[in-house]
Motif scaffolding. Structure first.
Motif, PDB file in Angstrom:
ATOM      1  N   LEU A 128       0.860  -1.180   0.000  1.00  0.00           N
ATOM      2  CA  LEU A 128       0.000   0.000   0.000  1.00  0.00           C
ATOM      3  C   LEU A 128       0.893   1.227   0.000  1.00  0.00           C
ATOM      4  N   ALA A 129       0.426   2.305  -0.608  1.00  0.00           N
ATOM      5  CA  ALA A 129       1.176   3.565  -0.607  1.00  0.00           C
ATOM      6  C   ALA A 129       0.200   4.728  -0.557  1.00  0.00           C
ATOM      7  N   ALA A 130       0.677   5.846  -0.070  1.00  0.00           N
ATOM      8  CA  ALA A 130      -0.163   7.049  -0.024  1.00  0.00           C
ATOM      9  C   ALA A 130      -0.366   7.632  -1.417  1.00  0.00           C
ATOM     10  N   ALA A 131       0.509   7.292  -2.352  1.00  0.00           N
ATOM     11  CA  ALA A 131       0.407   7.785  -3.728  1.00  0.00           C
ATOM     12  C   ALA A 131       1.002   6.731  -4.659  1.00  0.00           C
ATOM     13  N   PRO A 132       0.675   6.807  -5.942  1.00  0.00           N
ATOM     14  CA  PRO A 132       1.235   5.840  -6.894  1.00  0.00           C
ATOM     15  C   PRO A 132       2.758   5.947  -6.995  1.00  0.00           C
ATOM     16  N   PRO A 133       3.409   4.872  -7.416  1.00  0.00           N
ATOM     17  CA  PRO A 133       4.866   4.907  -7.561  1.00  0.00           C
ATOM     18  C   PRO A 133       5.357   6.048  -8.449  1.00  0.00           C
ATOM     19  N   ALA A 135       4.282   8.864  -8.670  1.00  0.00           N
ATOM     20  CA  ALA A 135       4.173  10.128  -7.925  1.00  0.00           C
ATOM     21  C   ALA A 135       5.054  10.092  -6.675  1.00  0.00           C
ATOM     22  N   GLY A 136       5.963   9.111  -6.582  1.00  0.00           N
ATOM     23  CA  GLY A 136       6.913   9.061  -5.470  1.00  0.00           C
ATOM     24  C   GLY A 136       6.415   8.369  -4.223  1.00  0.00           C
ATOM     25  N   TYR A 137       5.278   7.693  -4.271  1.00  0.00           N
ATOM     26  CA  TYR A 137       4.693   6.907  -3.178  1.00  0.00           C
ATOM     27  C   TYR A 137       4.022   7.735  -2.082  1.00  0.00           C
ATOM     28  N   GLY A 138       4.207   9.032  -2.030  1.00  0.00           N
ATOM     29  CA  GLY A 138       3.543   9.840  -1.020  1.00  0.00           C
ATOM     30  C   GLY A 138       4.238   9.815   0.325  1.00  0.00           C
ATOM     31  N   ARG A 139       3.473  10.093   1.378  1.00  0.00           N
ATOM     32  CA  ARG A 139       4.043  10.300   2.721  1.00  0.00           C
ATOM     33  C   ARG A 139       4.250   9.027   3.528  1.00  0.00           C
ATOM     34  N   PHE A 140       3.714   7.867   3.046  1.00  0.00           N
ATOM     35  CA  PHE A 140       3.955   6.597   3.713  1.00  0.00           C
ATOM     36  C   PHE A 140       3.715   5.445   2.740  1.00  0.00           C
ATOM     37  N   THR A 141       4.299   4.304   3.051  1.00  0.00           N
ATOM     38  CA  THR A 141       4.020   3.068   2.337  1.00  0.00           C
ATOM     39  C   THR A 141       3.964   1.929   3.351  1.00  0.00           C
ATOM     40  N   TYR A 142       3.422   0.804   2.924  1.00  0.00           N
ATOM     41  CA  TYR A 142       3.527  -0.453   3.662  1.00  0.00           C
ATOM     42  C   TYR A 142       4.316  -1.402   2.774  1.00  0.00           C
ATOM     43  N   LEU A 143       5.377  -1.956   3.331  1.00  0.00           N
ATOM     44  CA  LEU A 143       6.220  -2.900   2.600  1.00  0.00           C
ATOM     45  C   LEU A 143       6.411  -4.156   3.439  1.00  0.00           C
ATOM     46  N   ARG A 144       6.393  -5.322   2.767  1.00  0.00           N
ATOM     47  CA  ARG A 144       6.573  -6.587   3.469  1.00  0.00           C
ATOM     48  C   ARG A 144       7.922  -7.180   3.068  1.00  0.00           C
ATOM     49  N   SER A 145       8.687  -7.579   4.090  1.00  0.00           N
ATOM     50  CA  SER A 145       9.998  -8.179   3.860  1.00  0.00           C
ATOM     51  C   SER A 145       9.823  -9.594   3.313  1.00  0.00           C
ATOM     52  N   PRO A 146      10.880 -10.148   2.706  1.00  0.00           N
ATOM     53  CA  PRO A 146      10.798 -11.539   2.246  1.00  0.00           C
ATOM     54  C   PRO A 146      10.478 -12.510   3.388  1.00  0.00           C
ATOM     55  N   GLU A 147      10.798 -12.132   4.628  1.00  0.00           N
ATOM     56  CA  GLU A 147      10.503 -12.983   5.794  1.00  0.00           C
ATOM     57  C   GLU A 147       9.108 -12.752   6.346  1.00  0.00           C
ATOM     58  N   GLY A 148       8.373 -11.766   5.802  1.00  0.00           N
ATOM     59  CA  GLY A 148       6.995 -11.538   6.213  1.00  0.00           C
ATOM     60  C   GLY A 148       6.758 -10.369   7.151  1.00  0.00           C
ATOM     61  N   VAL A 149       7.790  -9.612   7.520  1.00  0.00           N
ATOM     62  CA  VAL A 149       7.628  -8.470   8.423  1.00  0.00           C
ATOM     63  C   VAL A 149       7.074  -7.285   7.630  1.00  0.00           C
ATOM     64  N   LEU A 150       6.018  -6.659   8.144  1.00  0.00           N
ATOM     65  CA  LEU A 150       5.421  -5.495   7.498  1.00  0.00           C
ATOM     66  C   LEU A 150       5.929  -4.234   8.174  1.00  0.00           C
ATOM     67  N   VAL A 151       6.446  -3.297   7.376  1.00  0.00           N
ATOM     68  CA  VAL A 151       6.925  -2.022   7.908  1.00  0.00           C
ATOM     69  C   VAL A 151       6.234  -0.874   7.183  1.00  0.00           C
ATOM     70  N   GLU A 152       6.171   0.257   7.879  1.00  0.00           N
ATOM     71  CA  GLU A 152       5.574   1.471   7.334  1.00  0.00           C
ATOM     72  C   GLU A 152       6.589   2.605   7.416  1.00  0.00           C
ATOM     73  N   PRO A 153       7.308   2.887   6.335  1.00  0.00           N
ATOM     74  CA  PRO A 153       8.125   4.095   6.323  1.00  0.00           C
ATOM     75  C   PRO A 153       7.192   5.320   6.247  1.00  0.00           C
TER      76      PRO A 153
END
Length: 177
Positions: A128-133, A135-153
């Motif tokens: 998930l992202a605050a904006a499309p790729p 457009a630079g993804y916006g102010r936050f994204t959700y990314l999942r690691s290959p091991e399954g950890v979800l982070v929100e920059p």
């Protein structure tokens, strides 16, 4: 972390273990009912809460494009690592009815787009992202690691808004993503 390297301190240690270039500032927890979870955690742990935010979030979901998803959320006023309680619509990334509990780790980062691209290059998956790729993804994204950890920059530019909110003010509207 390289063998023999000194570990980072505090929240930077967790970020370093995951390969994140940022500072841990919250743990996101999905709940089926925000008010009930707030009451339970207040009673059992003495946590106090920032004002509840319940609003549509315009986000970009891979495969679905731009969508508006309703999200109810709050953060603990206590930190430095805050608890974020969130509840969203059925089937959404924020739906706490089927799998409540710890959901993601949130990090302050200086450049969400650059951090997102760096993690994608390491085989992380964008959820998930605050904006499309484009457009630079916006102010936050959700990314999942290959091991399954979800982070929100989350962009450090949002930090003053959040700090004012945690101190008892209102959460000012975000600038355009």
């Amino acid at each position: 972390m390289a063998s023999g390297a000194a570990p980072a301190v505090g929240d930077r240690y967790v970020a370093a273990m995951l390969g994140i270039d940022g500072d841990l500032f919250h743990v996101g927890i999905r709940v089926p009912d925000l008010a009930t979870a707030m009451d339970e955690m207040s009673r059992s742990h003495g946590v106090t809460w920032a004002s509840v935010q319940d609003r549509p979030m315009n986000v970009c979901v891979p495969g679905d494009g731009q969508v508006a998803l309703q999200l109810a959320l709050t953060y603990s006023c206590e930190g430095p690592v805050h608890l974020e309680l969130m509840s969203g619509p059925a089937g959404s990334v924020w739906d706490g009815s089927g799998q409540p509990g710890p959901h993601h780790l949130g990090y302050w980062v200086d450049d969400v787009g650059a951090e997102t691209e760096r993690l994608l290059a390491r085989d992380w998956t964008l959820e998930l992202a605050a904006a499309p790729p484009d457009a630079g993804y916006g102010r936050f994204t959700y990314l999942r690691s290959p091991e399954g950890v979800l982070v929100e920059p989350v962009s450090t530019s949002a930090r003053p808004r959040f700090e004012a909110w945690w101190a008892g003010g209102d959460l000012a509207p975000a600038a355009s993503a």
